[in-house]
Design a protein around this motif. Structure first.
Motif: not given
Lengths: 319, 291
Positions: B45-46, B49-50, B53, B273, B275-277, B279
């Motif tokens: 996912i990192q 960038k999508a 999670i 979270w 579908h948050k990515v 940092d």
């Protein structure tokens, strides 16, 4: 093809569908039928009596209906998923897209009683959007048999191909327009009558009407080519290009909405030809149908031999 | 995609070890596998960038138990006719599925680096035409269970030994198609069909009970004719026990009570979270917690 070899009278294609399905199922136990409480209206009574275990009736639940078909296909069975056209394609459209076409599950979707076969029951029960909706999906063959012979061939062909197929199984009685020797090739229109002045393209119910129109035009000295578009997808772009190059106009009629169906497919080919002077007329529905029988509604929308003749004169500038 | 034969061997050895183990030893082996999967998900996912999670983490233990203990599958022959069918109806949790399939050797784990990259077979939602081990293309919710019903009917018609497993999100139970299929499965007494509802109680925008309440879910499923097994979806022994065959002749519904974002403290139970990515700093923290 000689007209003399055709059986006189008119026929409900569902009978040919059911007979062929049972004949194939006798020798192929992968074939199963799935329906939505439509054993009678999908003409599956004979199939159920012969193969009770192989008829899966999921009740009035069309999303589940198509998903179940995909699951059966996943295990290598050959499901004929039968339901009235409007519900099979409308209610389950996303299942047809994701579970059948995109997932490449070989499901045979049988849209029973399509077009305006349900007449007075009205637009909720008319399946005049199916060609537009399904034509938007890649990897799904769309077949509209014109008569009994083509219905049998469509059923056999759908079993043989590895792809999913949608078959429009007509209920409104039509005469035979083809014989066993009429060519039948995936993605090809059949030339039922040759002519160089104008091209009449029809599908399903409209094919016999196009042939009648060609007879009437012949009386006026106009030689009409009649093309039977039994395959909406894959679409026979070559036949359309030839019609545009070799004849002076094209008339397309379908028992369906003009937006996105057979006519739109023809117009899209013609519009993209490098040189083109041919005039095109599209006959079909542009509104929800009023109350009336199937015959009344076909007449109301000009989906008749006379409708073809009028449009042919127009495109030839002889109106 | 290329098969990874040596990876299939690693998976088989580990599966044999897990199947032979008991109690805390088995838990520890499964936990190790699940944490590997979660770390893989974070990395995918990192890079992409999508991704999704929260739901990936809540379903990870379920997938870990299924693919390392329960399912009769052969990654060397994904088209084996009598394989158990596994359908991830909550297709947005593709990263968890891809990591699991790669671990089994359906394809090389190195392919996971291409998750959602242009032209990668690893789309944001699984595609059976491109990814071995995927049974059907999911993504739109409410599709997996009807297909599972069809596959279970097919197994019965062909007298096949296979079982069919469908994993659904709990929010997904708001889709009407699932209730059509629940009725069908009970009507046909499909005791070869097992669903798992990943009951993390959160959907994209809010809690399931605030949005369109599902409770009392066990009673509803029971009333629909299913054998209901409600468990802690992060308890490996309970999951293994829940996946034993039906005792009642009815299809089995495992309600797996889970924590969305399970495994990483700042992701757990937080709706944002979905579908948050993460940092860079969050990735580092997450990988530490999942070590």
């Amino acid at each position: 093809m000689s007209v003399d070899t055709l059986t006189p009278g008119t026929y409900d294609n569902r009978t040919a569908f059911a007979d062929e399905l049972i004949a194939l199922a006798e020798n192929d136990d992968r074939i199963v039928a799935v329906c939505n409480d439509s054993v009678g209206s999908s003409n599956l009574v004979g199939f159920r009596d012969r193969f009770p275990d192989r008829l899966i009736n999921v009740g009035i639940a069309e999303q589940n209906l198509v998903g179940v078909g995909a699951g059966l296909a996943n295990r290598g069975l050959i499901p004929f998923v039968c339901a009235a056209g409007p519900f099979l394609t409308g209610r389950s459209l996303e299942q047809v897209k994701a579970d059948v076409a995109y997932s490449a599950h070989k499901v045979i979707l049988c849209g029973m009683s399509p077009g305006m076969a349900y007449g007075e029951l009205g637009p909720t029960h008319h399946s005049v959007e199916d060609l537009s909706w399904l034509r938007a999906l890649p990897d799904l063959d769309i077949v509209v048999p014109a008569d009994r012979e083509q219905t049998r061939r469509a059923v056999r062909g759908a079993v043989e191909t590895p792809r999913p197929t949608y078959i429009r199984v007509g209920r409104h009685k039509v005469p035979d327009t083809t014989v066993e020797s009429t060519p039948w090739e995936r993605g090809r229109m059949q030339v039922l009558r040759d002519g160089g002045d104008v091209t009449l393209i029809g599908t399903g119910t409209l094919v016999s009407r196009a042939l009648q129109a060609a007879d009437a035009l012949a009386d006026e000295g106009i030689r009409a080519r009649v093309l039977n578009a039994s395959w909406i997808a894959p679409f026979d772009e070559d036949a359309v290009a030839r019609a545009a190059a070799e004849t002076g106009g094209i008339v397309v009629a379908e028992e369906a909405n003009i937006a996105g169906g057979l006519g739109a497919a023809v117009a899209s080919v013609v519009a993209q030809l490098p040189t083109n002077r041919v005039r095109v007329r599209l006959l079909g529905l542009r509104e929800f149908a009023p109350t009336g029988s199937t015959d009344f509604l076909l007449e109301h929308f000009g989906l008749t031999a006379a409708g073809y003749v009028r449009a042919a004169r127009e495109v030839l500038g002889r109106a | 995609m290329d098969k990874d034969v040596s990876q299939i061997g690693r998976w088989q050895e580990e599966r044999d070890r897990i199947r032979a183990a008991e109690g805390p030893q088995r838990d520890s082996l499964l936990h190790e596998r699940a944490q590997w999967t979660r770390r893989s998900i974070v990395t995918m996912i990192q890079k992409a960038k999508a991704g999704h999670i929260g739901g990936d983490f809540s379903v990870t233990d379920i997938l870990t138990v299924l693919f390392n203990d329960v399912l009769r599958i052969d990654p060397a022959d994904p088209a084996w006719a009598e394989r158990d069918r596994f359908i991830l109806s909550k297709g947005h949790c593709a990263a968890a599925l891809y990591s699991t399939l790669a671990w089994c050797g359906f394809f090389s784990p190195s392919e996971l680096d291409t998750f959602m990259a242009p032209l990668s077979p690893l789309n944001g939602h699984p595609n059976r035409r491109k990814v071995p081990g995927v049974e059907t293309n999911t993504g739109p919710l409410g599709h997996g269970l009807p297909i599972g019903v069809g596959a279970a009917i097919a197994a019965r018609l062909t007298h096949g030994p296979e079982r069919v497993f469908v994993v659904l999100g709990d929010g997904e139970m708001q889709e009407g198609s699932n209730w059509e299929a629940l009725m069908s499965a009970a009507h046909y007494r499909l005791d070869n069909l097992t669903i798992t509802i990943d009951r993390n109680r959160l959907q994209q925008g809010a809690g399931t009970e605030e949005t369109n309440s599902l409770d009392p879910l066990p009673e509803k499923l029971d009333a629909f004719g299913w054998e209901v097994r409600e468990i802690d979806g992060h308890d490996y022994a309970a999951l293994i026990q829940a996946y034993r065959p039906s005792m009642s002749g009815r299809p089995v519904a495992v309600i797996a009570n889970t924590v969305k974002g399970k495994g990483v403290s700042f992701i757990e139970n937080r709706v944002e979270w979905h579908h948050k990515v993460p940092d860079a700093a969050q990735v580092e923290l997450a990988l530490e917690e999942l070590a």
